[in-house]
Design a protein around this motif. Sequence first.
Motif, PDB file in Angstrom:
ATOM      1  N   GLN A   1       0.840  -1.190   0.000  1.00  0.00           N
ATOM      2  CA  GLN A   1       0.000   0.000   0.000  1.00  0.00           C
ATOM      3  C   GLN A   1       0.878   1.245   0.000  1.00  0.00           C
ATOM      4  O   GLN A   1       2.043   1.197   0.385  1.00  0.00           O
ATOM      5  CB  GLN A   1      -0.932   0.006   1.205  1.00  0.00           C
TER       6      GLN A   1
ATOM      7  N   LYS B   1      -4.350   0.282  -1.779  1.00  0.00           N
ATOM      8  CA  LYS B   1      -3.901  -1.067  -1.408  1.00  0.00           C
ATOM      9  C   LYS B   1      -3.953  -1.947  -2.650  1.00  0.00           C
ATOM     10  O   LYS B   1      -4.959  -1.959  -3.364  1.00  0.00           O
ATOM     11  CB  LYS B   1      -4.816  -1.673  -0.343  1.00  0.00           C
TER      12      LYS B   1
ATOM     13  N   GLU C   1     -13.054   1.382   2.306  1.00  0.00           N
ATOM     14  CA  GLU C   1     -12.328   0.832   1.171  1.00  0.00           C
ATOM     15  C   GLU C   1     -13.284   0.654   0.001  1.00  0.00           C
ATOM     16  O   GLU C   1     -14.386   0.140   0.172  1.00  0.00           O
ATOM     17  CB  GLU C   1     -11.706  -0.523   1.516  1.00  0.00           C
TER      18      GLU C   1
ATOM     19  N   ASP D   1       0.336   5.917  -0.207  1.00  0.00           N
ATOM     20  CA  ASP D   1      -0.608   7.035  -0.154  1.00  0.00           C
ATOM     21  C   ASP D   1      -0.491   7.918  -1.396  1.00  0.00           C
ATOM     22  O   ASP D   1       0.593   8.067  -1.973  1.00  0.00           O
ATOM     23  CB  ASP D   1      -0.354   7.900   1.081  1.00  0.00           C
TER      24      ASP D   1
ATOM     25  N   THR E   1      -5.264   6.070   0.688  1.00  0.00           N
ATOM     26  CA  THR E   1      -4.342   4.933   0.662  1.00  0.00           C
ATOM     27  C   THR E   1      -4.772   3.983  -0.445  1.00  0.00           C
ATOM     28  O   THR E   1      -5.951   3.640  -0.550  1.00  0.00           O
ATOM     29  CB  THR E   1      -4.333   4.205   2.022  1.00  0.00           C
TER      30      THR E   1
ATOM     31  N   CYS F   1      -8.721   3.563  -0.534  1.00  0.00           N
ATOM     32  CA  CYS F   1      -9.117   3.701   0.872  1.00  0.00           C
ATOM     33  C   CYS F   1      -9.136   5.178   1.261  1.00  0.00           C
ATOM     34  O   CYS F   1      -8.124   5.873   1.128  1.00  0.00           O
ATOM     35  CB  CYS F   1      -8.149   2.941   1.766  1.00  0.00           C
TER      36      CYS F   1
END
Length: 149
Positions: A31, A95, A72, A33, A93, A67
Amino acid sequence: MAYAMRINFTDVLRDGTLRHFYLDGKKAGYQFDIRLSYYRGHFLSVIDEFELKVDGKVVDNERIMFCLNGKEFGISQLHDLVSEFWCVTDPATIKVIQPGSISDGEHEFDLKLMFHSPYMPISDTDYMPVDGCDKKTLVMEHEETVTNE
């Protein structure tokens, strides 16, 4: 798309955020950002294109979770999220589900993030496209900590 507005207020891909994520004590993926490089936030429904390449290979959107705000979402859901707001100062985020994750070290990330500005019509049916793309080398640091999220 013939043209798009681009405003570089900040890097979209955030340095120092690449890490593994774990499920049941096993590496389930990685993951990192991202942020909007724009002067105001937007609802997720304005995202028109989202594509991620890592080390030159396209990541299947079915393996990506977006996310934000403690929730999510799948990439295919973004267009319908008319009430989920992405504040310009808040990171989202990303993932990527990949059992075993990726190796430690440097990886080339190429993110295609195109959205439109809903308050800037350019015709009766179209709005100003905004280029929020970024390309950068992110580093996966070696870690021993196992977390269950």
